[in-house]
Design a protein around this motif. Structure first.
Motif, PDB file in Angstrom:
ATOM      1  N   PHE A  34       5.114  -9.921 -24.794  1.00 31.99           N
ATOM      2  CA  PHE A  34       6.351 -10.360 -24.166  1.00 31.99           C
ATOM      3  C   PHE A  34       6.298 -10.053 -22.665  1.00 31.99           C
ATOM      4  CE2 PHE A  34       8.832 -10.701 -28.130  1.00 31.99           C
ATOM      5  CZ  PHE A  34       8.049  -9.955 -28.987  1.00 31.99           C
ATOM      6  N   TYR A  36       9.409  -9.389 -19.898  1.00 29.93           N
ATOM      7  CA  TYR A  36      10.838  -9.260 -19.627  1.00 29.93           C
ATOM      8  C   TYR A  36      11.034  -9.082 -18.129  1.00 29.93           C
ATOM      9  CZ  TYR A  36      12.234  -8.456 -24.536  1.00 29.93           C
ATOM     10  OH  TYR A  36      12.494  -8.583 -25.879  1.00 29.93           O
ATOM     11  N   LEU A  44      17.352  -5.984 -19.710  1.00 26.91           N
ATOM     12  CA  LEU A  44      16.118  -6.767 -19.707  1.00 26.91           C
ATOM     13  C   LEU A  44      16.368  -8.151 -20.293  1.00 26.91           C
ATOM     14  CD1 LEU A  44      15.203  -3.638 -19.876  1.00 26.91           C
ATOM     15  CD2 LEU A  44      13.001  -4.607 -20.511  1.00 26.91           C
ATOM     16  N   PHE A  51       3.092 -15.200 -29.750  1.00 28.51           N
ATOM     17  CA  PHE A  51       2.801 -14.680 -31.079  1.00 28.51           C
ATOM     18  C   PHE A  51       1.468 -15.217 -31.575  1.00 28.51           C
ATOM     19  CE2 PHE A  51       6.465 -12.560 -30.826  1.00 28.51           C
ATOM     20  CZ  PHE A  51       7.598 -12.965 -31.491  1.00 28.51           C
ATOM     21  N   ARG A  94       4.443  -5.797 -29.028  1.00 27.74           N
ATOM     22  CA  ARG A  94       5.160  -5.376 -30.221  1.00 27.74           C
ATOM     23  C   ARG A  94       4.156  -4.845 -31.221  1.00 27.74           C
ATOM     24  NH1 ARG A  94      10.711  -7.043 -32.538  1.00 27.74           N
ATOM     25  NH2 ARG A  94      10.732  -5.566 -34.241  1.00 27.74           N
ATOM     26  N   ALA A  96       3.719  -2.474 -34.837  1.00 29.40           N
ATOM     27  CA  ALA A  96       4.167  -2.746 -36.204  1.00 29.40           C
ATOM     28  C   ALA A  96       5.687  -2.870 -36.279  1.00 29.40           C
ATOM     29  CB  ALA A  96       3.674  -1.640 -37.123  1.00 29.40           C
ATOM     30  N   ASN A  97       6.355  -2.016 -35.560  1.00 32.37           N
ATOM     31  CA  ASN A  97       7.810  -1.998 -35.682  1.00 32.37           C
ATOM     32  C   ASN A  97       8.550  -1.940 -34.359  1.00 32.37           C
ATOM     33  OD1 ASN A  97       7.886  -1.899 -38.591  1.00 32.37           O
ATOM     34  ND2 ASN A  97       7.048   0.156 -38.383  1.00 32.37           N
TER      35      ASN A  97
ATOM     36  N   TYR B  33      18.045  -0.604 -31.668  1.00 31.91           N
ATOM     37  CA  TYR B  33      17.152   0.311 -30.964  1.00 31.91           C
ATOM     38  C   TYR B  33      17.907   0.979 -29.815  1.00 31.91           C
ATOM     39  CZ  TYR B  33      13.772  -3.143 -32.830  1.00 31.91           C
ATOM     40  OH  TYR B  33      13.059  -4.017 -33.619  1.00 31.91           O
ATOM     41  N   LEU B  45      11.114   4.095 -26.527  1.00 32.70           N
ATOM     42  CA  LEU B  45      11.963   4.131 -27.710  1.00 32.70           C
ATOM     43  C   LEU B  45      12.435   5.544 -28.029  1.00 32.70           C
ATOM     44  CD1 LEU B  45      13.062   2.408 -30.118  1.00 32.70           C
ATOM     45  CD2 LEU B  45      11.094   3.305 -31.396  1.00 32.70           C
ATOM     46  N   ARG B  48      15.189   3.953 -33.822  1.00 33.31           N
ATOM     47  CA  ARG B  48      15.351   2.604 -34.374  1.00 33.31           C
ATOM     48  C   ARG B  48      16.075   2.689 -35.705  1.00 33.31           C
ATOM     49  NH1 ARG B  48      11.983  -0.246 -37.952  1.00 33.31           N
ATOM     50  NH2 ARG B  48      10.368   1.341 -37.686  1.00 33.31           N
ATOM     51  N   SER B  95      17.618  -6.715 -32.887  1.00 31.81           N
ATOM     52  CA  SER B  95      16.847  -7.862 -33.351  1.00 31.81           C
ATOM     53  C   SER B  95      17.295  -8.182 -34.771  1.00 31.81           C
ATOM     54  CB  SER B  95      15.340  -7.576 -33.306  1.00 31.81           C
ATOM     55  OG  SER B  95      14.983  -6.536 -34.204  1.00 31.81           O
ATOM     56  N   HIS B  97      15.685  -8.421 -37.526  1.00 31.14           N
ATOM     57  CA  HIS B  97      15.149  -7.376 -38.390  1.00 31.14           C
ATOM     58  C   HIS B  97      13.844  -6.914 -37.780  1.00 31.14           C
ATOM     59  CE1 HIS B  97      12.318 -10.398 -39.921  1.00 31.14           C
ATOM     60  NE2 HIS B  97      13.360 -11.190 -40.056  1.00 31.14           N
ATOM     61  N   THR B  98      13.316  -5.838 -38.295  1.00 29.53           N
ATOM     62  CA  THR B  98      12.049  -5.325 -37.771  1.00 29.53           C
ATOM     63  C   THR B  98      10.967  -6.366 -37.960  1.00 29.53           C
ATOM     64  OG1 THR B  98      12.646  -3.050 -38.237  1.00 29.53           O
ATOM     65  CG2 THR B  98      10.313  -3.541 -38.030  1.00 29.53           C
ATOM     66  N   GLY B  99      10.203  -6.600 -36.908  1.00 33.32           N
ATOM     67  CA  GLY B  99       9.142  -7.594 -36.985  1.00 33.32           C
ATOM     68  C   GLY B  99       9.637  -8.996 -36.721  1.00 33.32           C
ATOM     69  N   ALA B 100      10.911  -9.119 -36.325  1.00 34.46           N
ATOM     70  CA  ALA B 100      11.493 -10.444 -36.131  1.00 34.46           C
ATOM     71  C   ALA B 100      11.118 -11.058 -34.805  1.00 34.46           C
ATOM     72  CB  ALA B 100      13.011 -10.368 -36.240  1.00 34.46           C
ATOM     73  N   GLY B 101      10.408 -10.331 -33.967  1.00 35.59           N
ATOM     74  CA  GLY B 101      10.078 -10.939 -32.690  1.00 35.59           C
ATOM     75  C   GLY B 101      10.817 -10.272 -31.565  1.00 35.59           C
ATOM     76  N   GLU B 102      11.511 -11.047 -30.791  1.00 38.23           N
ATOM     77  CA  GLU B 102      12.059 -10.502 -29.569  1.00 38.23           C
ATOM     78  C   GLU B 102      13.243  -9.589 -29.822  1.00 38.23           C
ATOM     79  OE1 GLU B 102      13.670 -14.624 -28.300  1.00 38.23           O
ATOM     80  OE2 GLU B 102      14.776 -13.157 -27.099  1.00 38.23           O
ATOM     81  N   LEU B 103      13.403  -8.658 -28.876  1.00 39.87           N
ATOM     82  CA  LEU B 103      14.551  -7.783 -28.845  1.00 39.87           C
ATOM     83  C   LEU B 103      15.511  -8.300 -27.783  1.00 39.87           C
ATOM     84  CD1 LEU B 103      12.406  -5.990 -30.288  1.00 39.87           C
ATOM     85  CD2 LEU B 103      13.440  -4.042 -29.105  1.00 39.87           C
ATOM     86  N   PHE B 104      16.785  -8.182 -28.056  1.00 39.83           N
ATOM     87  CA  PHE B 104      17.817  -8.553 -27.098  1.00 39.83           C
ATOM     88  C   PHE B 104      18.446  -7.265 -26.577  1.00 39.83           C
ATOM     89  CE2 PHE B 104      18.006 -13.119 -27.873  1.00 39.83           C
ATOM     90  CZ  PHE B 104      17.341 -13.220 -29.094  1.00 39.83           C
ATOM     91  N   PHE B 105      18.498  -7.147 -25.267  1.00 35.93           N
ATOM     92  CA  PHE B 105      18.934  -5.902 -24.651  1.00 35.93           C
ATOM     93  C   PHE B 105      20.331  -6.008 -24.069  1.00 35.93           C
ATOM     94  CE2 PHE B 105      15.318  -3.026 -24.565  1.00 35.93           C
ATOM     95  CZ  PHE B 105      14.287  -3.862 -24.943  1.00 35.93           C
ATOM     96  N   GLY B 106      21.038  -4.885 -24.127  1.00 31.89           N
ATOM     97  CA  GLY B 106      22.275  -4.745 -23.398  1.00 31.89           C
ATOM     98  C   GLY B 106      21.985  -4.414 -21.939  1.00 31.89           C
TER      99      GLY B 106
END
Lengths: 111, 114
Positions: A34, A36, A44, A51, A94, A96-97, B33, B45, B48, B95, B97-106
């Motif tokens: 990614f 950001y 961010l 992917f 990214r 594993a988690n 997160y 981190l 989570r 996100s 769920h875990t492994g779903a791809g991108e994270l959205f941040f505040g």
């Protein structure tokens, strides 16, 4: 251990010039990568992500990035920088988690 | 659709005082997160959550930091007592769920400890 390296702490470019921000990753056969962007005092915002599939990915605001497995790189590019692009840019991988970030590259744009 | 909401945006306290940060993730996002961002650094981190369960808190300094996510929606991060070195930005992300791809941040909560 998983890590993301952004070799350039600070880059200055002239408005209208091209831009390339470097990123190297060290984890996994199939990285999820990614970029950001963070403006001062803001959270961010995702520019783009990789992917799988086409190694050249397009993002928002005219940015693109190219995944090169042989170089473990995922460099961010923009052909013509605008003054509003001045911000901090973070590459992330990214695992594993969780999302692991590089230390960031601060972009300054001069008129 | 509303994004990730955090409050307060800014907080100034004296050392040894308690402080709490609140986060409301995007509706329907199961994973939440908390990240710590020191000046000039990338986010790291802290914890989570998957729904209401803290599934990774290995980087949370448990002597003074605590977090909860009751009912699996919004979350609170607390520091008690705060130390000078806790001055930083605390970012919340979510996100699907875990492994779903991108994270959205505040937008983050900036803490200054005097």
């Amino acid at each position: 251990a998983q890590s993301v390296t952004q070799p350039d702490i600070h880059i200055t470019v002239s408005e209208g010039a091209s831009l390339e921000l470097r990123c190297n990753y060290s984890y996994g056969a199939t990285p999820y990568l990614f970029w950001y962007v963070q403006s001062p005092g803001q959270g961010l915002q995702l520019l783009l992500k990789y992917f799988s599939g086409d190694t050249l990915v397009q993002g928002i605001k005219g940015f693109e990035a190219e995944f090169k497995r042989s170089q473990s790189s995922f460099n961010l590019r923009k052909p013509s920088v605008h003054w509003s692009d001045a911000a901090e840019y973070f590459c992330a991988d990214r695992g594993a988690n969780n999302l692991f970030f590089g230390t960031g590259t601060r972009l300054t744009v001069i008129p | 659709e509303a994004g990730v909401v955090q409050s307060p945006r800014y907080k100034i306290i004296e050392k040894k005082q308690p402080v709490a940060f609140w986060c409301n993730p995007i509706s329907g996002h199961n994973t939440l997160y908390w990240y710590l961002q020191n000046l000039g650094q990338g986010p790291e981190l802290l914890i989570r959550y998957e729904n209401e369960e803290a599934v990774d808190d290995s980087q949370l300094p448990k002597d003074r930091f605590s977090a909860e996510r009751l009912k699996g929606v919004d979350s609170t991060l607390k520091i008690q007592p705060a130390e000078l070195g806790d001055s930083a930005v605390y970012l919340c992300a979510s996100s699907l769920h875990t492994g779903a791809g991108e994270l959205f941040f505040g937008e983050g909560s900036r803490l200054t400890v005097l």
